[in-house]
Design a protein around this motif. Structure first.
Motif, PDB file in Angstrom:
ATOM      1  N   GLU A 166      -1.363   1.747  -2.319  1.00 50.03           N
ATOM      2  CA  GLU A 166      -0.063   2.977  -2.028  1.00 50.03           C
ATOM      3  C   GLU A 166      -0.225   3.216  -3.299  1.00 50.03           C
ATOM      4  O   GLU A 166       0.337   4.186  -3.860  1.00 50.03           O
ATOM      5  N   LYS A 176      -1.495  -3.408   1.192  1.00 52.95           N
ATOM      6  CA  LYS A 176      -1.580  -2.352   1.577  1.00 52.95           C
ATOM      7  C   LYS A 176      -0.148  -2.037   0.194  1.00 52.95           C
ATOM      8  O   LYS A 176      -0.282  -0.308   0.016  1.00 52.95           O
ATOM      9  N   ASN A 195       5.453  -3.891   7.880  1.00 51.41           N
ATOM     10  CA  ASN A 195       3.671  -3.049   7.588  1.00 51.41           C
ATOM     11  C   ASN A 195       4.444  -1.696   6.843  1.00 51.41           C
ATOM     12  O   ASN A 195       3.648  -0.767   6.494  1.00 51.41           O
TER      13      ASN A 195
END
Length: 365
Positions: free
Chosen positions: A222, A218, A350
């Motif tokens: 990003e 992630k 998250n």
């Protein structure tokens, strides 16, 4: 292997120098946004329960660390004596305040070598390294006699005690970088140039099965969305193979190639043999292979001196790797699935966007 903070040895940061060759206070020079002395102090705090600073530096007092003015000011031997005299443990490990790349692997080798000795000191082709070394209380009377009579050469002191030398052949391959001191403006300029050329590194650490890889995926996505070039390095504590028996690449490596490359229009892959069977440091790998990216995100490397984000799942463990098992001052944030009382920023497990905001602000702005 280092897995707990030692209470049988005191870490001593030597901060009594006058910085004559530098021309100004080198310990407080900012490197990557932090004073130079933080690099060594962080190492000492990771390894030793008791840490003191020897030298007349009340401005260094932080986090409860005791600062002790030198009893005999003006020399490195005086700093060693002050640390050893003040310590409540039989052993001290001393380190200077001007070492940008102190290597925990050398520290551990010194600790492993101390039985039956009064001091353990690195020895290189250029001479001894007496201010990144171990000393026992047995040394105190000899140090005091020399200081009282104005004999300040540490090398002369070695003739009076039982010294075990750790020779450079037994140290990690990048020992020269590890034992570097910054003493002159020219050395400082080279260090800053190297820092500008080397991308920042943030390590994602956690206990096995916590979700390091998921969060790292992630974060990479990003960072790419924000326009950065990203390097990723995964640490494997075991042997691994990326070329398989029967493949041409495997045959070339098997034949004895020390470095084997597979190149195409889309990508390049490399298999490089470590001739001494010793893993290079993370800093060395980044410098060698990741100079063309903006940020390097790693998985693992929990023992490196690089900044760390710890991933935490309460179901996996109540304890934090970097706070409950050891107090790692390089921890910059925790990503958790549950509330925690913690002295660094806490993010949802998250929240890749929030973590990237933190990384961007600290290391890319």
């Amino acid at each position: 292997m280092h897995n707990e903070i030692r209470d049988d040895t005191t870490g001593v940061l030597l901060a009594g120098g006058t910085s004559r060759r530098m021309g100004h206070d080198k310990a407080c020079i900012k490197i990557a946004g932090e004073p130079l002395f933080f690099h060594t102090l962080d190492l000492l705090r990771r390894y030793f329960k008791l840490v003191i600073i020897a030298g007349n530096r009340p401005d260094f007092e932080l986090g409860g660390i005791r600062v002790v003015p030198d009893i005999y000011p003006g020399s490195a031997l005086g700093g060693l004596y002050t640390g050893l005299f003040t310590a409540t443990t039989d052993w001290i490990f001393v380190a200077p305040c001007d070492m940008p790349y102190p290597d925990p692997r050398i520290l551990e080798l010194l600790l492993e070598s101390r039985n039956g000795s009064d001091a353990v000191v690195p020895r290189t082709p250029g001479g001894y390294e007496p201010v990144f070394a171990l000393y026992h209380k047995n040394c105190l009377p000899y140090m005091e006699e020399m200081l009282r009579t104005g004999q300040l050469r540490i090398h002369a002191f070695f003739q009076q005690v039982k010294v075990r030398f750790l020779d450079w052949q037994k140290m990690p391959a990048d020992w020269e970088r590890s034992l570097l001191n910054i003493n002159t403006p020219e050395q400082l300029a080279e260090l800053r140039k190297e820092r500008l050329m080397t991308p920042p590194v943030v390590s994602i650490v956690a206990k096995s099965g916590t979700g390091k890889t998921t969060l790292l995926e992630k974060l990479i996505a990003e960072m790419k969305r924000r326009g950065y070039k990203v390097g990723a390095i995964k640490h494997d504590a075991h042997r691994f193979d990326i070329d398989y028996e029967g493949k041409d690449s495997w045959r070339l490596t098997r034949a004895g190639a020390d470095t084997m490359l597979i190149s195409s229009a889309e990508k390049l892959a490399m298999v490089k043999q470590h001739l001494n069977k010793e893993e290079p440091s993370l800093a060395e790998s980044v410098s060698s292979y990741c100079s063309d990216v903006d940020i390097v995100l790693t998985e693992g490397f929990k023992r490196s001196p690089m900044p760390k984000i710890e991933v935490h799942r309460r179901e996996r463990s109540e304890k934090l790797l970097c706070r409950d098992e050891i107090h790692d001052p390089t921890l910059i944030a925790v990503a958790s699935d549950s509330p925690l009382q913690i002295d660094v920023p806490l993010f949802d497990i998250n929240d890749a966007q929030g973590l990237c905001d933190l990384i961007e602000e600290r290391y890319l702005s």
